[in-house]
Design an enzyme around this catalytic site. Structure first.
Site, PDB file in Angstrom:
ATOM      1  N   SER A 138       0.845  -1.190   0.000  1.00 56.70           N
ATOM      2  CA  SER A 138       0.000   0.000   0.000  1.00 56.70           C
ATOM      3  C   SER A 138       0.882   1.243   0.000  1.00 56.70           C
ATOM      4  O   SER A 138       2.014   1.223   0.500  1.00 56.70           O
ATOM      5  CB  SER A 138      -0.894   0.010   1.244  1.00 56.70           C
ATOM      6  OG  SER A 138      -1.536   1.253   1.402  1.00 56.70           O
ATOM      7  N   TYR A 151      -1.939  -0.824  10.172  1.00 59.67           N
ATOM      8  CA  TYR A 151      -2.044  -1.129   8.744  1.00 59.67           C
ATOM      9  C   TYR A 151      -0.799  -0.636   8.018  1.00 59.67           C
ATOM     10  O   TYR A 151      -0.194  -1.373   7.225  1.00 59.67           O
ATOM     11  CB  TYR A 151      -3.295  -0.479   8.174  1.00 59.67           C
ATOM     12  CG  TYR A 151      -3.497  -0.725   6.702  1.00 59.67           C
ATOM     13  CD1 TYR A 151      -4.008  -1.933   6.248  1.00 59.67           C
ATOM     14  CD2 TYR A 151      -3.177   0.250   5.756  1.00 59.67           C
ATOM     15  CE1 TYR A 151      -4.195  -2.177   4.892  1.00 59.67           C
ATOM     16  CE2 TYR A 151      -3.354   0.022   4.406  1.00 59.67           C
ATOM     17  CZ  TYR A 151      -3.864  -1.184   3.976  1.00 59.67           C
ATOM     18  OH  TYR A 151      -4.033  -1.420   2.632  1.00 59.67           O
ATOM     19  N   LYS A 155       2.107  -2.930   6.024  1.00 64.15           N
ATOM     20  CA  LYS A 155       2.391  -2.769   4.598  1.00 64.15           C
ATOM     21  C   LYS A 155       3.844  -2.341   4.364  1.00 64.15           C
ATOM     22  O   LYS A 155       4.455  -2.728   3.354  1.00 64.15           O
ATOM     23  CB  LYS A 155       1.418  -1.764   3.978  1.00 64.15           C
ATOM     24  CG  LYS A 155      -0.022  -2.259   3.968  1.00 64.15           C
ATOM     25  CD  LYS A 155      -0.165  -3.615   3.281  1.00 64.15           C
ATOM     26  CE  LYS A 155      -1.598  -4.067   3.149  1.00 64.15           C
ATOM     27  NZ  LYS A 155      -1.734  -5.371   2.461  1.00 64.15           N
TER      28      LYS A 155
END
Length: 246
Positions: A138, A151, A155
């Protein structure tokens, strides 16, 4: 030279392939007559996928469970390409993160990708398959967003893992790359905003101010899987409308 590449007859394993980016990838591969197997935890979504694309092999699997997942992937047999797309996001500020939050994010977003790739490339090497792997990372790996600490960290880890995998697998002719989208028009993104009217805020930092389409991410994934990207490995490739440039 044509930029198209055929996956007809190629065996491709896609995790998290029932919705969003994963579904766009599966649709494209199936249309090209690839032999596609989808792993997903959502039984209902798997049934809907099977009804829509009967030739796609669907397997229910909680990829966060190491031993169970390894057994399932081994039973599928060798594949030519792997897309580690399964992933989850939890909005949580630093002061509210729990151990359960941490384990949930990293078990799905990181541990599963390592476990599945390890299992797949062992079969590739044993069968002398010079395959390719794409990990879904991401733009959050580079540009942080409030309340997405876990998150973003998961990533960023995937980006580093991808480079190490490529280094270790290069001698076997196996390529490993990561795709790093910013905000894609998926259910996950819609769940991040209080209302559709708030969507423009998400891409207000983009140079191209709109959400990315799942098909646009699928285009990049299939290019990196294909022989057209034969000398591309160990790369974290951003598709973000200029999000990380602004």
């Amino acid at each position: 030279m044509a930029l198209s590449a055929s996956f007809a007859g190629k065996r491709v394993l896609v995790t998290g392939g029932t919705m969003g980016i994963g579904r766009a990838i599966v649709d494209r591969l199936a249309k090209d007559n690839a032999i596609v197997t989808v792993l997903d935890v959502n039984e209902t979504a798997l049934k809907e996928l099977k009804q829509s694309l009967p030739k796609v092999n669907t397997v229910q699997c909680d990829v966060s469970k190491w031993a169970d997942t390894k057994t399932i992937v081994q039973s599928i047999g060798p594949v030519d390409h792997l897309v580690n797309n399964a992933g989850i996001g939890i909005k949580r500020s630093l002061l509210k993160i729990t151990e359960e939050d941490f384990n949930q994010i990293f078990n799905v977003n990181v541990k599963a990708a390592i476990n599945i790739t390890q299992t797949v490339v062992q079969a590739m090497i044993a069968n002398k398959i010079q395959g390719s792997v794409v990990n879904m990372s991401s733009a959050a790996s580079e540009r942080v967003t409030q309340d997405l600490l876990l998150y973003s960290a998961s990533k960023a880890t995937i980006c580093n893992v991808t480079k190490t995998m490529a280094l270790e697998m290069g001698s076997a002719g196996i390529r490993v790359n990561a795709v790093c989208p910013s905000f894609v028009d998926t259910l996950m993104i819609m769940e991040m905003v209080p209302s559709p009217e708030a969507l423009p805020f998400l891409y207000s930092r983009n140079c191209i101010r709109r959400l990315i389409k799942p098909d646009e991410v699928a285009d990049l994934v299939l290019f990196l899987l294909s022989d057209k990207a034969a000398m591309i490995t160990g790369e974290n490739v951003f598709i973000d409308g200029g999000f990380t440039a602004s």
